[in-house]
Design an enzyme around this catalytic site. Structure first.
Site, PDB file in Angstrom:
ATOM      1  N   GLY A 141     -21.174  18.753  19.410  1.00 51.96           N
ATOM      2  CA  GLY A 141     -20.846  18.931  20.823  1.00 51.96           C
ATOM      3  C   GLY A 141     -21.330  20.285  21.293  1.00 51.96           C
ATOM      4  O   GLY A 141     -21.659  21.160  20.483  1.00 51.96           O
ATOM      5  N   GLN A 196     -21.157  27.824  26.655  1.00 53.15           N
ATOM      6  CA  GLN A 196     -21.665  28.328  25.366  1.00 53.15           C
ATOM      7  C   GLN A 196     -23.130  28.761  25.468  1.00 53.15           C
ATOM      8  O   GLN A 196     -23.615  29.492  24.607  1.00 53.15           O
ATOM      9  CB  GLN A 196     -21.508  27.277  24.265  1.00 53.15           C
ATOM     10  N   CYS A 251     -16.716  25.770  15.526  1.00 54.83           N
ATOM     11  CA  CYS A 251     -17.258  26.020  16.873  1.00 54.83           C
ATOM     12  C   CYS A 251     -18.570  26.773  16.707  1.00 54.83           C
ATOM     13  O   CYS A 251     -18.646  27.736  15.931  1.00 54.83           O
ATOM     14  CB  CYS A 251     -16.263  26.855  17.685  1.00 54.83           C
ATOM     15  N   LEU A 252     -19.583  26.327  17.443  1.00 56.07           N
ATOM     16  CA  LEU A 252     -20.891  26.973  17.324  1.00 56.07           C
ATOM     17  C   LEU A 252     -20.855  28.400  17.871  1.00 56.07           C
ATOM     18  O   LEU A 252     -21.732  29.198  17.544  1.00 56.07           O
ATOM     19  CB  LEU A 252     -21.960  26.131  18.034  1.00 56.07           C
ATOM     20  N   HIS A 261     -13.487  24.242  26.337  1.00 56.34           N
ATOM     21  CA  HIS A 261     -14.485  25.290  26.636  1.00 56.34           C
ATOM     22  C   HIS A 261     -14.636  25.470  28.152  1.00 56.34           C
ATOM     23  O   HIS A 261     -14.826  26.587  28.636  1.00 56.34           O
ATOM     24  CB  HIS A 261     -15.856  24.915  26.061  1.00 56.34           C
ATOM     25  N   HIS A 276     -12.132  19.393  22.532  1.00 58.41           N
ATOM     26  CA  HIS A 276     -12.623  20.741  22.196  1.00 58.41           C
ATOM     27  C   HIS A 276     -13.622  21.203  23.275  1.00 58.41           C
ATOM     28  O   HIS A 276     -13.567  22.340  23.735  1.00 58.41           O
ATOM     29  CB  HIS A 276     -13.284  20.678  20.814  1.00 58.41           C
ATOM     30  N   GLU A 277     -14.520  20.295  23.685  1.00 58.04           N
ATOM     31  CA  GLU A 277     -15.554  20.674  24.670  1.00 58.04           C
ATOM     32  C   GLU A 277     -14.938  20.899  26.048  1.00 58.04           C
ATOM     33  O   GLU A 277     -15.325  21.833  26.763  1.00 58.04           O
ATOM     34  CB  GLU A 277     -16.658  19.610  24.736  1.00 58.04           C
TER      35      GLU A 277
HETATM   36  O1  K1U Z   1     -18.281  23.138  20.785  1.00 66.05           O
HETATM   37  C1  K1U Z   1     -18.824  23.483  19.762  1.00 66.05           C
HETATM   38  O2  K1U Z   1     -18.829  24.647  19.440  1.00 66.05           O
HETATM   39  C2  K1U Z   1     -19.447  22.464  18.847  1.00 66.05           C
HETATM   40  C3  K1U Z   1     -18.565  22.079  17.696  1.00 66.05           C
HETATM   41  C4  K1U Z   1     -17.782  20.835  18.094  1.00 66.05           C
HETATM   42  C5  K1U Z   1     -16.602  20.458  17.273  1.00 66.05           C
HETATM   43  C6  K1U Z   1     -16.607  20.476  15.906  1.00 66.05           C
HETATM   44  C7  K1U Z   1     -15.497  20.080  15.179  1.00 66.05           C
HETATM   45  C8  K1U Z   1     -14.388  19.654  15.824  1.00 66.05           C
HETATM   46  C9  K1U Z   1     -14.370  19.663  17.185  1.00 66.05           C
HETATM   47  C10 K1U Z   1     -15.477  20.037  17.914  1.00 66.05           C
HETATM   48  C11 K1U Z   1     -19.437  21.793  16.495  1.00 66.05           C
HETATM   49  O3  K1U Z   1     -20.260  20.942  16.533  1.00 66.05           O
HETATM   50  S1  K1U Z   1     -19.208  22.765  15.083  1.00 66.05           S
HETATM   51  C12 K1U Z   1     -20.350  22.039  13.884  1.00 66.05           C
HETATM   52  C13 K1U Z   1     -19.850  20.775  13.308  1.00 66.05           C
HETATM   53  O4  K1U Z   1     -18.681  20.453  13.408  1.00 66.05           O
HETATM   54  C14 K1U Z   1     -20.767  19.866  12.598  1.00 66.05           C
HETATM   55  C15 K1U Z   1     -22.069  20.212  12.330  1.00 66.05           C
HETATM   56  C16 K1U Z   1     -22.902  19.328  11.657  1.00 66.05           C
HETATM   57  C17 K1U Z   1     -22.443  18.119  11.244  1.00 66.05           C
HETATM   58  C18 K1U Z   1     -21.139  17.761  11.492  1.00 66.05           C
HETATM   59  C19 K1U Z   1     -20.305  18.624  12.162  1.00 66.05           C
HETATM   60 ZN    ZN Z   2     -16.730  25.119  20.441  1.00 70.26          ZN
END
Ligand code: K1U
Ligand code: ZN
Length: 173
Positions: A45, A50, A94-95, A140, A136-137
């Site tokens: 996401g 972001q 979270c990225l 944000h 989560h998004e």
């Molecule tokens: O919003 C963001 O920062 C993105 C975030 C979203 C998220 C992850 C986990 C739970 C809720 C929301 C991410 O994508 S973090 C990376 C991640 O979870 C992932 C990366 C590669 C493969 C699978 C998952």
């Molecule tokens: Zn996030």
């Protein structure tokens, strides 16, 4: 085009974003850029703040590669209109807070309304990881990060790690 992802702490990640009144080619390009940025990260996401844009726009795709074709979703002005009493605990990342993970409790199932990239209204019920990710998004867009659900000490510890990471990145290491 990939866009740089802001790292916490950053004042733009704490702002309430503005509703998108009308779609434009610039907003569709932003959505495409956000999907490219999200897939490259990799992530499931991404929200417009972001990448430094304070508009109510999120993208997500929670399909695992081995589970079938991608399902990129672009949501303008997404809103949770119903949430289950049933809860789900998921270890979120979270990225904007790289390499930090913590358990967050949220409704297990949510119904979400949004406007798609053609300006059409959409409504869908999400469960499991999709429900976690869309909440989560949307957080944000309201200036809320997953660490805001944690105890102050843990949140402070993560924030300090991110400040150090930003200092190191600023020095080019
Ligand atoms: O919003 C963001 O920062 C993105 C975030 C979203 C998220 C992850 C986990 C739970 C809720 C929301 C991410 O994508 S973090 C990376 C991640 O979870 C992932 C990366 C590669 C493969 C699978 C998952
Ligand atoms: Zn996030």
């Amino acid at each position: 085009m990939k866009r740089p992802i802001l790292i916490h702490p950053d004042p733009r990640l704490k702002k309430v974003c503005a509703a998108v009144p009308d779609l434009s080619d610039a907003l569709r390009t932003l959505a495409d850029d956000m999907l490219e940025t999200m897939y490259a990260a990799p992530g499931i996401g991404l929200a417009a703040p972001q990448v430094g844009v304070l508009d109510r726009l999120i993208v997500l795709d929670c399909v695992k590669e081995e589970d079938g074709p991608a399902r990129p979703l672009v949501m303008f002005n997404p809103e949770v209109v119903a949430a289950s009493a049933d809860i789900n605990v998921y270890e979120e990342g979270c990225l904007s807070i790289p390499d930090q993970y913590a358990e967050v409790t949220r409704p297990k199932v949510v119904e979400v309304e949004w406007m798609d990239r053609n300006g059409n209204p959409q409504r869908e019920t999400f469960d499991g990881l999709w429900a976690t990710c869309v909440q989560h998004e949307i957080d944000h867009l309201n200036g809320k990060l997953f660490i805001d659900y944690l105890k102050p000490l843990k949140r402070q510890m993560i924030t300090r790690k991110m400040q150090k990471l930003k200092r190191e990145r600023g020095r080019g290491s």
